[in-house]
Write an enzyme that holds these catalytic residues in place. Structure first.
Site, short mmCIF file in Angstrom:
data_model
loop_
_atom_site.label_atom_id
_atom_site.label_comp_id
_atom_site.label_asym_id
_atom_site.label_seq_id
_atom_site.Cartn_x
_atom_site.Cartn_y
_atom_site.Cartn_z
N LYS A 11 19.20 45.80 28.13
CA LYS A 11 19.51 45.97 26.72
C LYS A 11 20.60 44.99 26.33
O LYS A 11 21.65 44.91 26.99
CB LYS A 11 20.00 47.40 26.45
CG LYS A 11 19.83 47.83 25.00
CD LYS A 11 18.35 48.04 24.66
CE LYS A 11 18.18 48.84 23.37
NZ LYS A 11 16.76 49.04 23.04
N THR A 58 15.06 50.58 28.36
CA THR A 58 16.24 49.91 27.81
C THR A 58 17.01 50.83 26.87
O THR A 58 18.22 50.69 26.71
CB THR A 58 15.85 48.61 27.08
OG1 THR A 58 15.07 48.90 25.93
CG2 THR A 58 15.08 47.69 28.01
N ARG A 177 46.38 10.11 17.63
CA ARG A 177 45.20 10.63 16.92
C ARG A 177 45.31 12.15 16.78
O ARG A 177 46.12 12.80 17.44
CB ARG A 177 43.90 10.29 17.69
CG ARG A 177 43.80 10.96 19.04
CD ARG A 177 42.44 10.73 19.69
NE ARG A 177 42.35 11.39 20.99
CZ ARG A 177 41.24 11.47 21.72
NH1 ARG A 177 40.13 10.91 21.28
NH2 ARG A 177 41.24 12.08 22.89
N VAL A 228 41.23 14.22 26.67
CA VAL A 228 40.88 15.63 26.78
C VAL A 228 40.68 15.98 28.25
O VAL A 228 41.07 17.06 28.71
CB VAL A 228 39.61 15.93 25.97
CG1 VAL A 228 39.18 17.39 26.15
CG2 VAL A 228 39.83 15.64 24.49
N GLN A 229 40.09 15.06 29.01
CA GLN A 229 39.83 15.30 30.42
C GLN A 229 41.12 15.63 31.18
O GLN A 229 41.19 16.60 31.96
CB GLN A 229 39.18 14.07 31.07
CG GLN A 229 37.73 13.87 30.69
CD GLN A 229 37.52 13.06 29.41
OE1 GLN A 229 38.41 12.98 28.56
NE2 GLN A 229 36.34 12.47 29.26
N HIS A 257 36.14 15.74 15.71
CA HIS A 257 36.70 14.49 15.21
C HIS A 257 37.17 14.60 13.76
O HIS A 257 36.58 15.29 12.93
CB HIS A 257 35.66 13.38 15.31
CG HIS A 257 35.16 13.16 16.70
ND1 HIS A 257 35.98 12.78 17.73
CD2 HIS A 257 33.91 13.27 17.23
CE1 HIS A 257 35.27 12.66 18.84
NE2 HIS A 257 34.02 12.95 18.56
#
Length: 302
Positions: A11, A58, A177, A228-229, A257
């Site tokens: 379910k 279910t 940025r 970001v990595q 962005h």
């Protein structure tokens, strides 16, 4: 000839709301969840021979979720998921694995005139706390905790330069940025031997979730991000350092962005580079960066 190679059913989208009422103080605490429970076991004949005698309906699964929510704590969700999964494999001898996925929806207690209100709440974001609990007979309980839809933005202290350039590259390097993302972070716990062992560690689930959230926000805000990595790796290693029972941490961060708009066509209005103040938020396409960080198996050199 053909055969069933994998099958599970159950379910989904079971909406559960539970309120805890402290009669002495009048303070009430609420939890709202969306629950999915899927079962595996000796159920092949329901597919191949139309034998419904092996099916736990279910609707019965839905009712069980409500009843167990009444009879047991629903927090932390890691515990409730373990209670659900353990119930199904113990109740039905032919069911050998149960998978519970729980989404906890955010309700934050209101502050009125500077004081926490005893029974009023606000949904101040779409952030969610999630767990995936897999209870397998003879193997134990696997738990993955996560947070999702934690939307963050910072207007500076994010860079991206020195990346590979070739004939396909048009992106300019930048040392300043906007960085924005919807955080999706998860951490996988070691396998627990059973429900009793999960109960032994109850305080650690909430504490680790709070720490993971705090680390994510603090690192995002304070790191002068090279990418970001790199920032997401720092987040993950700090969660691993905090909680020894966590084996791996995974992040999935879309890079949302915000593009500069050249306005010099209008009377020479400067809005590029250091003069940029007005941006165009983008919905797609977007970058998507993922990583899974585990504990190093390499021995330190003496």
């Amino acid at each position: 000839m053909s055969e069933i190679t994998a099958a599970r059913y159950g379910k989904d989208n079971v909406r559960v709301y539970k309120v805890h009422k402290d009669e002495k103080t009048g303070i009430q605490t609420v939890v709202e969840m969306t629950v999915c429970v899927l079962l595996e076991g000796d159920i092949e004949t329901s597919y191949t021979k139309a034998d419904n005698s092996v099916i736990v309906a279910t609707d019965s699964i839905k009712n069980t979720i409500y009843i167990l929510a009444k009879q047991h704590p629903v927090t932390p969700p890691e515990l409730f998921g373990s209670i659900l999964g353990t119930h199904f494999i113990q109740k039905y001898p032919h069911i050998h694995a149960a998978h519970a996925h729980i989404i906890t929806h955010r309700w934050t207690r209101l502050n009125i005139d500077g004081k926490p209100h005893p029974h009023s709440f606000v949904r101040d974001s779409e952030e969610k706390r999630n767990v995936q609990v897999d209870v397998v007979e003879g193997r134990g309980i696997d738990i993955t905790s996560s947070l999702s839809k934690l939307t963050v933005l910072k207007s500076t202290n994010s860079q991206f330069w020195g990346f590979l350039r070739d004939e396909y590259t048009t992106l300019k390097e930048t040392w300043d940025r906007i960085l924005s993302t919807d955080v999706d972070a998860s951490w996988k716990w070691k396998t627990f031997g059973g429900l009793d062992e999960v109960r032994d560690h109850i305080p650690k689930f909430d504490a680790t979730w709070v720490h993971a959230r705090d680390v994510t926000l603090k690192t995002f805000a304070e790191d002068n991000s090279a990418s970001v990595q790199n920032t997401m790796y720092k987040m993950a290693e700090r969660i691993l350092a905090y909680q020894p029972l966590v084996e791996t941490v995974e992040y999935s961060l879309p890079n949302k962005h915000y593009f500069e708009i050249n306005l010099d066509w209008h009377k020479g209005l400067q809005n590029i580079g250091k003069d940029a103040e007005v941006f165009a938020p983008q919905t797609d396409p977007n970058g998507l960066i993922k990583c899974t960080v585990g504990r190093s198996s390499r021995k330190s050199k003496l």
